[in-house]
Write an enzyme that holds these catalytic residues in place. Structure first.
Site, mmCIF file in Angstrom:
data_model
loop_
_atom_site.group_PDB
_atom_site.id
_atom_site.type_symbol
_atom_site.label_atom_id
_atom_site.label_comp_id
_atom_site.label_asym_id
_atom_site.label_seq_id
_atom_site.Cartn_x
_atom_site.Cartn_y
_atom_site.Cartn_z
ATOM 1 N N THR A 75 0.837 -1.198 0.000
ATOM 2 C CA THR A 75 0.000 0.000 0.000
ATOM 3 C C THR A 75 0.873 1.250 0.000
ATOM 4 O O THR A 75 1.813 1.348 0.802
ATOM 5 C CB THR A 75 -0.907 0.011 1.245
ATOM 6 O OG1 THR A 75 -1.794 -1.107 1.189
ATOM 7 C CG2 THR A 75 -1.708 1.288 1.335
ATOM 8 N N SER A 76 0.596 2.197 -0.883
ATOM 9 C CA SER A 76 1.285 3.484 -0.936
ATOM 10 C C SER A 76 2.790 3.280 -1.127
ATOM 11 O O SER A 76 3.202 2.776 -2.170
ATOM 12 C CB SER A 76 0.963 4.297 0.323
ATOM 13 O OG SER A 76 1.402 5.624 0.197
#
Length: 300
Positions: free
Chosen positions: A135-136
């Protein structure tokens, strides 16, 4: 061995047996000083698939394991879950230096690849079933991992990231803290042709001629951190690398407001490249663990 050290070792062994997340204190393969946390449940498949779950900036391995379900699912399906822990003060991974963007170049990507090798040797992991999800900052690293180590990772699932190499910052080093930040990329202003993005991946491991990893990519249209144009740039990059074009698009799939794009032959769980545009969703798209495991072939 002192009593406290012996007790700590027993606790770690017990946690491993129960499929809980525990720190691997004897992982020292480096080259960077990332922490390695694992879930190794007692009902491991033989050999066991490996899922590497990479956290976001201002995150941690333990925090990401608490906000995702891969540890619990590792016990259910008998796979090894590895959670790398960033060494930087802000919790970001290095996706900017030449070292991390080069196969065996000495950066964070190599350290994570070495964690996989450790899990294969130590726990009986399956080197032919290794997957990454993030994520990210972890999504950016997932793209970097499948680009720099296509010989290690067979598929990746990317939540709100950017193309591999998009964050390249000249002069950034593998030991820099915090890692380099590329505003033009984060803001969705770095636009390249599919060929240029594809060449960027191929140049990370010159001479690689094996099978490239499969990719599943999620991005929200309202992302104000790693802006939405990065979604299309990722699809351009990987469709070029994988030699795919003309995706089949389905609206409101798998949920209302989402648009699914399948490149090449196969279904959403078997195709080489699948994208999900989430209308109105910000940073970042919520984790879809069941979709990840199905795409990795662990649950189907």
């Amino acid at each position: 061995m002192r009593f406290t050290e012996a007790l700590s070792s027993l606790v770690a062994v017990a946690a491993l047996a129960q499929g809980q997340l525990t720190k691997v204190n004897d992982f020292n393969a480096g080259p960077t000083k990332l922490g390695m946390y694992v879930s190794v449940p007692k009902n491991l498949k033989t050999p066991a698939p490996i899922v590497v779950a990479v956290h976001h900036c201002q995150g941690s391995a333990t925090g990401y394991s608490g906000s995702t379900r891969y540890v619990q699912l590792s016990s259910q399906y008998g796979f090894i879950a590895i959670y790398p822990n960033s060494k930087s003060g802000g919790g970001c991974f290095d996706v900017a230096s030449a070292a991390t963007l080069t196969h065996n170049g000495g950066g964070d990507s190599q350290t994570i690849a070495n964690m996989v090798k450790y899990a294969v040797d130590k726990y009986g992991g399956d080197p032919n079933r290794v997957f990454a999800v993030g994520t990210s900052s972890g999504a950016m690293m997932t793209n970097v991992l499948v680009a720099t180590y296509p010989d290690v990772f067979k598929a990746g699932s990317v939540y709100s990231g950017v193309p591999a190499g998009c964050f390249s910052v000249p002069g950034s080093t593998a030991t820099q803290d915090p890692p380099g930040w590329a505003n033009s990329c984060a803001n969705g202003q770095l636009i390249k042709t599919a060929q240029q993005w594809g060449d960027q991946v191929r140049n990370m491991y010159p001479g690689f001629n094996g099978t490239r990893p499969r990719l599943q990519i999620f991005h929200g249209t309202a992302d104000n951190t790693l802006r939405y144009p990065n979604y299309n740039e990722q699809l351009k990059q990987w469709s070029n690398v994988l030699g795919l074009s003309n995706p089949k698009t389905s609206n409101n799939t798998p949920k209302s407001g989402w648009t699914q794009s399948i490149y090449g032959e196969g279904t959403a769980t078997t195709a080489q490249l699948v994208g999900y545009s989430a209308n109105g969703v910000g940073h970042s798209v919520p984790q879809q663990e069941a979709m990840d495991l199905a795409f990795f072939g662990i649950t189907n």
